[in-house]
Design a protein around this motif. Structure first.
Motif, PDB file in Angstrom:
ATOM      1  N   GLU A 192       3.794   9.607  -7.605  1.00  0.00           N
ATOM      2  CA  GLU A 192       4.800  10.197  -8.837  1.00  0.00           C
ATOM      3  C   GLU A 192       4.090  10.049  -9.972  1.00  0.00           C
ATOM      4  O   GLU A 192       4.521  10.876 -10.587  1.00  0.00           O
ATOM      5  N   LYS A 193       3.447   9.077 -10.623  1.00  0.00           N
ATOM      6  CA  LYS A 193       2.591   9.125 -11.649  1.00  0.00           C
ATOM      7  C   LYS A 193       1.619  10.314 -11.995  1.00  0.00           C
ATOM      8  O   LYS A 193       1.628  10.951 -13.055  1.00  0.00           O
ATOM      9  N   LEU A 194       0.800  10.248 -10.882  1.00  0.00           N
ATOM     10  CA  LEU A 194      -0.269  11.980 -10.897  1.00  0.00           C
ATOM     11  C   LEU A 194       1.150  13.147 -11.037  1.00  0.00           C
ATOM     12  O   LEU A 194       0.726  13.745 -12.531  1.00  0.00           O
ATOM     13  N   PHE A 195       2.196  13.476 -10.246  1.00  0.00           N
ATOM     14  CA  PHE A 195       2.823  14.271 -10.863  1.00  0.00           C
ATOM     15  C   PHE A 195       3.350  14.396 -12.066  1.00  0.00           C
ATOM     16  O   PHE A 195       3.031  16.260 -12.900  1.00  0.00           O
ATOM     17  N   ASN A 196       3.842  13.586 -12.374  1.00  0.00           N
ATOM     18  CA  ASN A 196       4.383  13.521 -13.784  1.00  0.00           C
ATOM     19  C   ASN A 196       3.351  13.843 -14.642  1.00  0.00           C
ATOM     20  O   ASN A 196       3.937  14.462 -15.917  1.00  0.00           O
ATOM     21  N   ASP A 226       0.710  -1.031  -0.136  1.00  0.00           N
ATOM     22  CA  ASP A 226       0.178   0.252   0.079  1.00  0.00           C
ATOM     23  C   ASP A 226       1.123   1.385  -0.084  1.00  0.00           C
ATOM     24  O   ASP A 226       0.728   2.364  -0.849  1.00  0.00           O
ATOM     25  N   GLY A 227       2.248   1.527   0.657  1.00  0.00           N
ATOM     26  CA  GLY A 227       2.529   2.300   0.565  1.00  0.00           C
ATOM     27  C   GLY A 227       3.463   2.960  -0.337  1.00  0.00           C
ATOM     28  O   GLY A 227       3.552   3.729  -1.303  1.00  0.00           O
ATOM     29  N   SER A 228       3.644   1.871  -1.329  1.00  0.00           N
ATOM     30  CA  SER A 228       4.667   1.343  -2.050  1.00  0.00           C
ATOM     31  C   SER A 228       3.750   2.132  -2.802  1.00  0.00           C
ATOM     32  O   SER A 228       4.155   3.057  -4.121  1.00  0.00           O
ATOM     33  N   TYR A 229       2.386   1.623  -3.229  1.00  0.00           N
ATOM     34  CA  TYR A 229       2.134   1.897  -4.019  1.00  0.00           C
ATOM     35  C   TYR A 229       1.370   2.987  -4.756  1.00  0.00           C
ATOM     36  O   TYR A 229       1.304   4.300  -5.370  1.00  0.00           O
ATOM     37  N   ARG A 230       1.428   3.869  -3.232  1.00  0.00           N
ATOM     38  CA  ARG A 230       0.581   5.201  -2.886  1.00  0.00           C
ATOM     39  C   ARG A 230       1.789   6.449  -3.446  1.00  0.00           C
ATOM     40  O   ARG A 230       1.171   6.881  -4.238  1.00  0.00           O
ATOM     41  N   ARG A 231       3.211   6.016  -3.254  1.00  0.00           N
ATOM     42  CA  ARG A 231       4.490   6.405  -3.803  1.00  0.00           C
ATOM     43  C   ARG A 231       4.533   6.487  -4.880  1.00  0.00           C
ATOM     44  O   ARG A 231       4.708   7.594  -6.029  1.00  0.00           O
ATOM     45  N   LEU A 232       4.007   5.161  -5.684  1.00  0.00           N
ATOM     46  CA  LEU A 232       4.921   5.374  -7.215  1.00  0.00           C
ATOM     47  C   LEU A 232       3.129   6.022  -7.860  1.00  0.00           C
ATOM     48  O   LEU A 232       3.522   6.602  -8.895  1.00  0.00           O
TER      49      LEU A 232
END
Length: 455
Positions: free
Chosen positions: A424-428, A415-421
């Motif tokens: 990151e995709k959202l802001f990119n 869950d934590g890794s998914y949120r980070r990724l």
């Protein structure tokens, strides 16, 4: 037959009324009585042989109330499952007088629940965002400072006879004294280790040529400047802005003189810093280091740009909330109840976080952003290898795949890794929708912007 009716009671705020007839809950109550009679341990009766009438007399009221309330809740969630209103959190039960639940007079009951509805909204167009990419240009001085740091970090500590260099590390004993160097009884005594360049020019001149066991007498305010004075005051047990303490005198005894012998800029050193990069000359080393420093500052600049995007979306996207409901939910929806004042104080931050959640969820959904299982695996593998640092992982890295397999079973980790990724995709993606102007800035300037404007 149970019914659920809906009534609007405010902006994005509705009341659901669950109405139960006797037929909705009484058969299951009687079934529960029979089940309980088979399980109950009552003195004088064998287990499973307790008369239903005895159980009804002893436990009937609580079993009856439980079954009525359970049935009301079941009907509520059946309604929500079928009608699918887009609600915040979970329904809040309105006050009900459970004392009216009379086992000896089963009848119709009504229970009220309050729900808050999510708003419909349009996200502010990113093409209209006025953004700036603050770019740090890496200078020769920045490269040289980093080289010096790495040379010192990898260097050998030597013990020269005398102090003769700004880079000398001086181990000292501070002993509180008067201006003549007479030790004050009961005064402060403290050991420390300082670079010579931390001292004021006047005291540095005094210390030049001194060796182990030599002493000098000095006044704090005249011997340290700015943040170095604050640091020494705190180390001696004073407040950093204690002007009276800054007037104190100390006798400084040198207990050891040190100097880091810097690493040579040779191919061995280059390969340690950039293993496998085939860096052979000092020019190649400096260029490679410049690229890495530039990459670091570019990533910091992107983070700051993403912060601007975050605030633009949050500030310019118009959205309404069922505030009264959400404040009541803050009071009663968590594990620990809050007062109305506590909920009021927490609401601005809570509503801001809630607004961002709705915006980001909509952007992810509308633009089909996703994180694949392989991307999660690759991310976790990178985290493990980063944690291992420069350790040689060997040729056989099958253990790494097995380790990642175990990590993939940890829901919290995933869950934590998914949120980070996904963040990151959202802001990119959001950055790709913008055309920021670029300006040049110093590292200190960028750090100041990050400090004063960060979500």
């Amino acid at each position: 037959m149970a019914t659920v009716t809906k009534e609007n009671i405010g902006l994005l705020n509705e009341k659901l009324t669950v109405k139960l007839s006797k037929e909705d809950y009484f058969p299951s109550f009687e079934k529960k009585l029979k089940e309980y009679s088979k399980q109950a341990n009552i003195p004088g009766f064998r287990k499973g042989m307790v008369p239903v009438g005895m159980v009804k007399k002893m436990y009937g009221s609580s079993l009856y109330a439980d079954e009525v309330l359970r049935t009301a809740e079941k009907e509520l969630y059946n309604y929500i499952s079928n009608e699918k209103p887009d609600i915040f959190a979970h329904p809040l039960a309105l006050t009900a007088d459970i004392h009216k639940l009379d086992l000896n007079n089963p009848s119709e009951y009504e229970f009220g629940f309050e729900i808050g509805l999510k708003p419909s909204f349009e996200i502010a167009p990113l093409s209209k965002a006025n953004l700036t990419f603050h770019k740090v240009k890496v200078t020769d001085e920045m490269v040289q400072d980093e080289i010096n740091r790495m040379q010192i970090k990898g260097g050998n500590m030597t013990e020269p006879e005398v102090i003769d260099n700004d880079e000398n590390v001086v181990n000292v004993l501070f002993t509180e004294s008067d201006a003549s160097g007479n030790v004050i009884e009961g005064g402060i005594t403290k050991e420390n280790s300082l670079l010579l360049k931390y001292f004021s020019p006047a005291l540095k001149a005094q210390l030049m040529g001194k060796k182990k066991d030599d002493t000098v007498v000095f006044q704090l305010a005249q011997s340290f400047e700015g943040d170095k004075l604050e640091m020494i005051l705190q180390d001696l047990g004073f407040a950093k802005d204690d002007t009276a303490a800054a007037q104190k005198y100390f006798k400084l005894a040198i207990t050891k003189v040190g100097l880091v012998e810097k690493r040579a800029l040779d191919e061995t050193f280059f390969n340690e810093v950039f293993p496998g990069a085939a860096v052979a000359t000092e020019d190649e080393f400096r260029n490679k280091l410049r690229e890495e420093i530039q990459q670091y500052w570019d990533s910091q600049s992107r983070n700051q740009l993403h912060d601007q995007i975050y605030h633009f979306l949050l500030d310019e996207t118009k959205m309404e909330f069922p505030e009264a409901f959400l404040k009541r939910w803050l009071q009663n929806g968590g594990e620990k109840p809050k007062t109305a004042d506590e909920a009021e104080a927490e609401f601005p931050l809570f509503s801001s976080q809630l607004k961002w959640t709705l915006i980001s969820d909509k952007l992810v959904k509308d633009n089909n952003l996703e994180v694949t299982q392989q991307e999660l695996r690759d991310f976790l593998k990178q985290e493990v290898t980063r944690y291992m640092g420069n350790m040689n992982l060997g040729d056989d890295t099958s253990w790494l795949d097995s380790y990642v397999d175990r990590m993939m079973q940890d829901e919290k980790q995933i869950d934590g890794s998914y949120r980070r990724l996904i963040t990151e995709k959202l802001f990119n993606w959001a950055q790709s929708q913008t055309t920021p102007k670029e300006d040049e800035i110093t590292p200190e300037g960028l750090a100041a912007i990050q400090h004063h404007h960060h979500h």
